[in-house]
Design an enzyme around this catalytic site. Sequence first.
Site, PDB file in Angstrom:
ATOM      1  N   CYS A 138       0.632  -1.319  -0.070  1.00 13.83           N
ATOM      2  CA  CYS A 138      -0.020  -0.068   0.089  1.00 13.83           C
ATOM      3  C   CYS A 138       0.766   1.415  -0.073  1.00 13.83           C
ATOM      4  O   CYS A 138       0.577   2.419  -0.234  1.00 13.83           O
ATOM      5  CB  CYS A 138      -1.071  -0.079   1.326  1.00 13.83           C
ATOM      6  N   HIS A 395      -9.114   3.461  -2.667  1.00 14.13           N
ATOM      7  CA  HIS A 395      -7.617   3.142  -2.240  1.00 14.13           C
ATOM      8  C   HIS A 395      -7.249   2.181  -3.323  1.00 14.13           C
ATOM      9  O   HIS A 395      -6.994   0.919  -3.170  1.00 14.13           O
ATOM     10  CB  HIS A 395      -7.571   2.381  -0.832  1.00 14.13           C
ATOM     11  N   CYS A 427      -0.445   2.361   6.524  1.00  9.89           N
ATOM     12  CA  CYS A 427      -0.134   1.088   6.986  1.00  9.89           C
ATOM     13  C   CYS A 427       0.244   0.232   5.635  1.00  9.89           C
ATOM     14  O   CYS A 427      -0.187   0.449   4.552  1.00  9.89           O
ATOM     15  CB  CYS A 427      -1.019   0.394   7.778  1.00  9.89           C
ATOM     16  N   GLY A 429       0.765  -4.110   4.285  1.00  6.74           N
ATOM     17  CA  GLY A 429       0.260  -5.438   4.639  1.00  6.74           C
ATOM     18  C   GLY A 429       1.580  -6.013   4.834  1.00  6.74           C
ATOM     19  O   GLY A 429       2.658  -5.795   4.428  1.00  6.74           O
TER      20      GLY A 429
END
Length: 458
Positions: A138, A395, A427, A429
């Site tokens: 991300c 997103h 954040c 993953g």
Amino acid sequence: MEKAVERQKILLRHLNPISSSSSCIINHEPALLSAVSCAAELSPMAAFGDDIVIVAAYRTAICKAKRGGFKDTLPDDLLASVLKAVVERTSLDPSEVGDIVVGTVIAPGSQRAMECRVAAYFAGFPDSVPVRTVNRQCSSGLQAVADVAASIRAGYYDIGIGAGVESMSVDHITGGGFNSTNPRAQEFPKARDCLLPMGITSENVAERYGVTREEQDMAAVTSHKRAAAANASGKLKDEIVPVATKIMDPETKAEKAIVVSVDDGVRPNSNMADLAKLRTVFKPDGSTTAGNASQISDGAGAVLLMKRSLAIKKGLPILGVFRSFAVTGVDPAVMGVGPAVAIPAATKLAGLNVTDIDLFEINEAFASQYVYCCKKLELDMEKVNVNGGAIAIGHPLGATGARCVATLLHEMKRRGKDCRFGVISMCIGTGMGAAAVFERGDSVDNLSNARVANGDGH
């Protein structure tokens, strides 16, 4: 005073080295304050010429995957639109670009790398301009910008583009998790937690840190209200590149030409009552719903970077200054807490405190982790995601970082002198957080890198 001196030491590293023959000596700590004064007496170009600056940052609208305006638009077309915009709107010769780095997540690496090269040709770049992709999930779009900034600072090239693209209409991870064919992953708890669906990590954050369903739904409502207000005001036109494309009717297969210029996932009428009716997705007794998590989306963004000295030479406006970047690891079972760790790390690298930051763009992967991070850092919510976040906007994984750069810097420009420092964070993953610090770039004063430090370091 000790904190202030240390902070000025850090900030001096952003400046051009001053000759040892200068009347100001910077190699000895007692002379530090006079060194700052000496640097301030130089012209802005001489004192801050090595700053890595952003001269353009644009994005497409962000659209709902499989249902929105880009559902029939291929990722190379999305990327080409923003690559073309950053050079055309700055009148830059595309052949001057030393590298294009593109953040992208879901598509197979070699396939997307080829598509990004194709996109560069679509956008008018010559053979001589190389392209590569980067995948830190991300944060990939922000990582691309950071990679370009680092390469310019290292002298690998003078001008670069950090970009991001994702078509979640074309590519999608079922269930939002990861797969491993290695059975040993189940024998290592942390390795096993890297495979958790992202929604389960959201539930873990909510349960471990006491984030209520009501708090999450309120964050979602706020995101939609702010995004709707931003759309209605027209101010997002500064950052959004209209894209001419086509959309196909799923029943008749008829194609229609359209121009996409508005984020289409925003729900202006979002409210607590409606959100409370939604079922939880990942746990029967959980709190994460489709309404308080980020939308899966399609979109792209691109950021043009160079040294301040070159931007001044070319007569280009300076939108922002890239000050610092940090990535930190966290427990993968609660990967969403990443920004709470990464933001202090990035501000420290910039010689700042979190309280020095005027504006934040924190990716709303899930309301649970977004709420937790803001509470943990004791942020003023009037400074965070002022134009809405990923719950409302969407997103598109690889594009989000570049999208946030465009959103943050254009908002900082609008706010002017009262908005000097901004942070982007998200954040990641498998358990990480990324954050970058930017400074508004439209002026240089006597100490452009920080506020006037006082005895307590603020």
